[in-house]
Scaffold this motif. Structure first.
Motif, PDB file in Angstrom:
ATOM      1  N   GLU A  14       0.608  -0.874  -0.510  1.00  0.00           N
ATOM      2  CA  GLU A  14       0.038  -0.162  -0.366  1.00  0.00           C
ATOM      3  C   GLU A  14       0.971   0.960  -0.340  1.00  0.00           C
ATOM      4  OE1 GLU A  14      -3.390  -0.109  -0.194  1.00  0.00           O
ATOM      5  OE2 GLU A  14      -3.224  -2.167  -0.382  1.00  0.00           O
ATOM      6  N   GLY A  15       2.013   1.264   0.966  1.00  0.00           N
ATOM      7  CA  GLY A  15       3.319   1.949   0.600  1.00  0.00           C
ATOM      8  C   GLY A  15       3.317   3.322  -0.701  1.00  0.00           C
ATOM      9  N   PRO A  16       3.525   1.594  -1.360  1.00  0.00           N
ATOM     10  CA  PRO A  16       4.798   2.085  -2.815  1.00  0.00           C
ATOM     11  C   PRO A  16       3.394   2.810  -3.401  1.00  0.00           C
ATOM     12  CG  PRO A  16       5.644   0.492  -1.456  1.00  0.00           C
ATOM     13  CD  PRO A  16       4.698   0.496  -0.636  1.00  0.00           C
ATOM     14  N   ALA A  17       2.216   2.134  -3.208  1.00  0.00           N
ATOM     15  CA  ALA A  17       1.365   2.059  -4.259  1.00  0.00           C
ATOM     16  C   ALA A  17       0.753   3.650  -3.962  1.00  0.00           C
ATOM     17  CB  ALA A  17       0.727   1.257  -3.868  1.00  0.00           C
ATOM     18  N   ASP A  18       0.364   3.839  -3.314  1.00  0.00           N
ATOM     19  CA  ASP A  18      -0.028   5.221  -2.990  1.00  0.00           C
ATOM     20  C   ASP A  18       1.609   6.312  -3.081  1.00  0.00           C
ATOM     21  OD1 ASP A  18      -2.679   4.248  -1.348  1.00  0.00           O
ATOM     22  OD2 ASP A  18      -1.555   4.467   0.388  1.00  0.00           O
ATOM     23  N   LYS A  19       1.999   5.695  -2.970  1.00  0.00           N
ATOM     24  CA  LYS A  19       3.210   6.679  -3.300  1.00  0.00           C
ATOM     25  C   LYS A  19       3.047   6.748  -4.937  1.00  0.00           C
ATOM     26  CE  LYS A  19       7.290   7.356  -1.630  1.00  0.00           C
ATOM     27  NZ  LYS A  19       8.660   7.752  -0.748  1.00  0.00           N
ATOM     28  N   LEU A  20       3.326   5.702  -5.790  1.00  0.00           N
ATOM     29  CA  LEU A  20       3.380   6.105  -7.106  1.00  0.00           C
ATOM     30  C   LEU A  20       1.517   6.744  -7.668  1.00  0.00           C
ATOM     31  CD1 LEU A  20       3.373   4.766  -9.862  1.00  0.00           C
ATOM     32  CD2 LEU A  20       2.312   2.534  -9.657  1.00  0.00           C
ATOM     33  N   ARG A  21       0.533   6.454  -6.655  1.00  0.00           N
ATOM     34  CA  ARG A  21      -0.421   7.600  -7.119  1.00  0.00           C
ATOM     35  C   ARG A  21      -0.447   8.646  -7.615  1.00  0.00           C
ATOM     36  NH1 ARG A  21      -5.497   5.013  -4.029  1.00  0.00           N
ATOM     37  NH2 ARG A  21      -6.730   6.253  -5.464  1.00  0.00           N
ATOM     38  N   TYR A  22       0.224   9.145  -6.157  1.00  0.00           N
ATOM     39  CA  TYR A  22       0.876  11.133  -6.155  1.00  0.00           C
ATOM     40  C   TYR A  22       1.473  11.560  -7.148  1.00  0.00           C
ATOM     41  CZ  TYR A  22       2.381  15.215  -4.623  1.00  0.00           C
ATOM     42  OH  TYR A  22       3.047  16.602  -4.008  1.00  0.00           O
ATOM     43  N   HIS A  23       2.830  11.383  -7.392  1.00  0.00           N
ATOM     44  CA  HIS A  23       3.500  11.202  -8.336  1.00  0.00           C
ATOM     45  C   HIS A  23       2.532  11.112  -9.581  1.00  0.00           C
ATOM     46  CE1 HIS A  23       6.846  12.151  -6.438  1.00  0.00           C
ATOM     47  NE2 HIS A  23       6.698  11.286  -5.141  1.00  0.00           N
ATOM     48  N   ALA A  24       1.466  10.069  -9.882  1.00  0.00           N
ATOM     49  CA  ALA A  24       0.660   9.829 -11.292  1.00  0.00           C
ATOM     50  C   ALA A  24       0.291  10.735 -11.065  1.00  0.00           C
ATOM     51  CB  ALA A  24       0.130   8.387 -11.233  1.00  0.00           C
ATOM     52  N   PHE A  25      -0.529  11.469 -10.174  1.00  0.00           N
ATOM     53  CA  PHE A  25      -1.512  12.268 -10.405  1.00  0.00           C
ATOM     54  C   PHE A  25      -1.101  13.870 -10.486  1.00  0.00           C
ATOM     55  CE2 PHE A  25      -4.510  10.323  -6.847  1.00  0.00           C
ATOM     56  CZ  PHE A  25      -5.133   9.140  -8.171  1.00  0.00           C
ATOM     57  N   VAL A  26       0.206  13.811  -9.857  1.00  0.00           N
ATOM     58  CA  VAL A  26       0.667  14.980 -10.522  1.00  0.00           C
ATOM     59  C   VAL A  26       1.317  15.499 -11.675  1.00  0.00           C
ATOM     60  CG1 VAL A  26       3.197  16.683 -10.032  1.00  0.00           C
ATOM     61  CG2 VAL A  26       1.682  16.138  -8.163  1.00  0.00           C
ATOM     62  N   ASP A  27       1.062  14.348 -12.176  1.00  0.00           N
ATOM     63  CA  ASP A  27       1.922  13.922 -13.769  1.00  0.00           C
ATOM     64  C   ASP A  27       0.547  14.053 -14.753  1.00  0.00           C
ATOM     65  OD1 ASP A  27       4.562  13.381 -13.438  1.00  0.00           O
ATOM     66  OD2 ASP A  27       4.087  11.808 -13.909  1.00  0.00           O
ATOM     67  N   ILE A  28      -0.795  13.828 -13.982  1.00  0.00           N
ATOM     68  CA  ILE A  28      -1.927  14.304 -14.706  1.00  0.00           C
ATOM     69  C   ILE A  28      -2.181  15.516 -14.607  1.00  0.00           C
ATOM     70  CG2 ILE A  28      -4.412  13.388 -14.256  1.00  0.00           C
ATOM     71  CD1 ILE A  28      -3.262  10.157 -13.622  1.00  0.00           C
ATOM     72  N   GLY A  29      -1.904  16.435 -13.281  1.00  0.00           N
ATOM     73  CA  GLY A  29      -2.831  17.030 -13.635  1.00  0.00           C
ATOM     74  C   GLY A  29      -1.818  18.318 -14.027  1.00  0.00           C
ATOM     75  N   ASN A  30       0.062  18.109 -14.401  1.00  0.00           N
ATOM     76  CA  ASN A  30       0.721  18.577 -15.432  1.00  0.00           C
ATOM     77  C   ASN A  30      -0.112  18.866 -16.419  1.00  0.00           C
ATOM     78  OD1 ASN A  30       2.283  19.962 -13.648  1.00  0.00           O
ATOM     79  ND2 ASN A  30       3.586  18.203 -13.020  1.00  0.00           N
ATOM     80  N   GLY A  31      -0.417  17.502 -16.955  1.00  0.00           N
ATOM     81  CA  GLY A  31      -0.663  16.827 -18.277  1.00  0.00           C
ATOM     82  C   GLY A  31      -2.037  17.834 -19.088  1.00  0.00           C
ATOM     83  N   VAL A  32      -2.711  18.182 -17.814  1.00  0.00           N
ATOM     84  CA  VAL A  32      -4.118  18.218 -18.203  1.00  0.00           C
ATOM     85  C   VAL A  32      -4.021  19.801 -18.388  1.00  0.00           C
ATOM     86  CG1 VAL A  32      -6.553  19.079 -17.454  1.00  0.00           C
ATOM     87  CG2 VAL A  32      -5.145  16.940 -17.395  1.00  0.00           C
ATOM     88  N   SER A  33      -3.310  20.849 -17.189  1.00  0.00           N
ATOM     89  CA  SER A  33      -2.674  21.893 -17.244  1.00  0.00           C
ATOM     90  C   SER A  33      -1.859  22.385 -19.109  1.00  0.00           C
ATOM     91  CB  SER A  33      -2.059  22.451 -16.095  1.00  0.00           C
ATOM     92  OG  SER A  33      -1.429  24.082 -15.944  1.00  0.00           O
ATOM     93  N   THR A  34      -1.617  22.118 -18.956  1.00  0.00           N
ATOM     94  CA  THR A  34      -0.204  22.092 -20.638  1.00  0.00           C
ATOM     95  C   THR A  34      -0.732  21.957 -21.689  1.00  0.00           C
ATOM     96  OG1 THR A  34       1.250  21.052 -19.751  1.00  0.00           O
ATOM     97  CG2 THR A  34       1.109  21.182 -21.719  1.00  0.00           C
ATOM     98  N   ARG A  35      -2.357  21.031 -21.474  1.00  0.00           N
ATOM     99  CA  ARG A  35      -3.887  21.041 -22.469  1.00  0.00           C
ATOM    100  C   ARG A  35      -4.201  22.548 -22.260  1.00  0.00           C
ATOM    101  NH1 ARG A  35      -2.996  15.187 -21.236  1.00  0.00           N
ATOM    102  NH2 ARG A  35      -2.570  14.195 -23.136  1.00  0.00           N
ATOM    103  N   ILE A  36      -5.170  22.681 -21.080  1.00  0.00           N
ATOM    104  CA  ILE A  36      -5.762  24.056 -20.910  1.00  0.00           C
ATOM    105  C   ILE A  36      -4.994  25.459 -21.737  1.00  0.00           C
ATOM    106  CG2 ILE A  36      -6.749  25.153 -19.497  1.00  0.00           C
ATOM    107  CD1 ILE A  36      -7.672  22.984 -17.641  1.00  0.00           C
ATOM    108  N   VAL A  37      -3.303  25.226 -20.679  1.00  0.00           N
ATOM    109  CA  VAL A  37      -3.212  26.658 -21.674  1.00  0.00           C
ATOM    110  C   VAL A  37      -3.277  26.388 -22.829  1.00  0.00           C
ATOM    111  CG1 VAL A  37      -0.769  27.423 -21.926  1.00  0.00           C
ATOM    112  CG2 VAL A  37      -1.716  27.251 -19.312  1.00  0.00           C
ATOM    113  N   ASP A  38      -1.969  25.289 -23.909  1.00  0.00           N
ATOM    114  CA  ASP A  38      -2.182  25.351 -25.252  1.00  0.00           C
ATOM    115  C   ASP A  38      -3.477  25.782 -26.648  1.00  0.00           C
ATOM    116  OD1 ASP A  38       0.358  24.679 -25.231  1.00  0.00           O
ATOM    117  OD2 ASP A  38      -0.167  22.147 -25.596  1.00  0.00           O
TER     118      ASP A  38
END
Length: 150
Positions: free
Chosen positions: A44-68
């Protein structure tokens, strides 16, 4: 007639049986505790850490698409784009929300107790962005120069 000689009772067999039962019980309890601990620490610990970093990447991707989309948005008219984000992260779904945070705008990606916030770079002060989505299916970003009814 035999003489009545009493010998002390031999309890070695019972003592060894009780010792075996007690040691087995203690080891069984330790095994149960280890099963819960191993799941929490090694899975669970490593899965939660993976999910957090994946969420940051998804947020950055959506932000980039909005700005583009904002960069190519027409002065008068509408534009729409579709994009795809992962359906799930580490086997669990999530929710993306775009909203105002005071004077700035942020994208919040949340799944269960894991949450990340990413600022929308550059356009927060000039254009209001609102909406939400999930990872399932295609997602749409729409721009209308006249604005959308609230």
């Amino acid at each position: 007639m035999r003489p009545c000689i009493t010998e002390p009772a031999n309890e070695d067999g019972v003592t060894r049986l009780l010792e075996y039962i007690i040691i087995s019980g203690v080891l069984l309890v330790l095994m149960i505790v280890m099963m819960f601990t191993v799941n929490a620490v090694f899975m669970e610990g490593p899965a939660d850490k993976l999910r957090y970093h994946a969420f940051v990447d998804i947020g950055n991707g959506v932000s980039t698409r909005i700005v583009d989309l904002y960069v190519i948005a027409p002065g008068n008219g509408t534009i729409e784009t579709k994009f795809d984000i992962p359906d799930d992260v580490a086997g669990k779904g999530y929710f993306v929300d775009v909203a105002m945070n005071g004077t700035s705008q942020a994208i919040q990606v949340q799944g269960g107790s894991i949450r990340s916030k990413v600022a929308i770079g550059g356009i927060g002060a000039t254009k209001g962005v609102v909406g939400n989505t999930t990872g399932a299916g295609w997602n749409v970003i729409q721009y209308d120069s006249g604005g959308f009814p609230t």
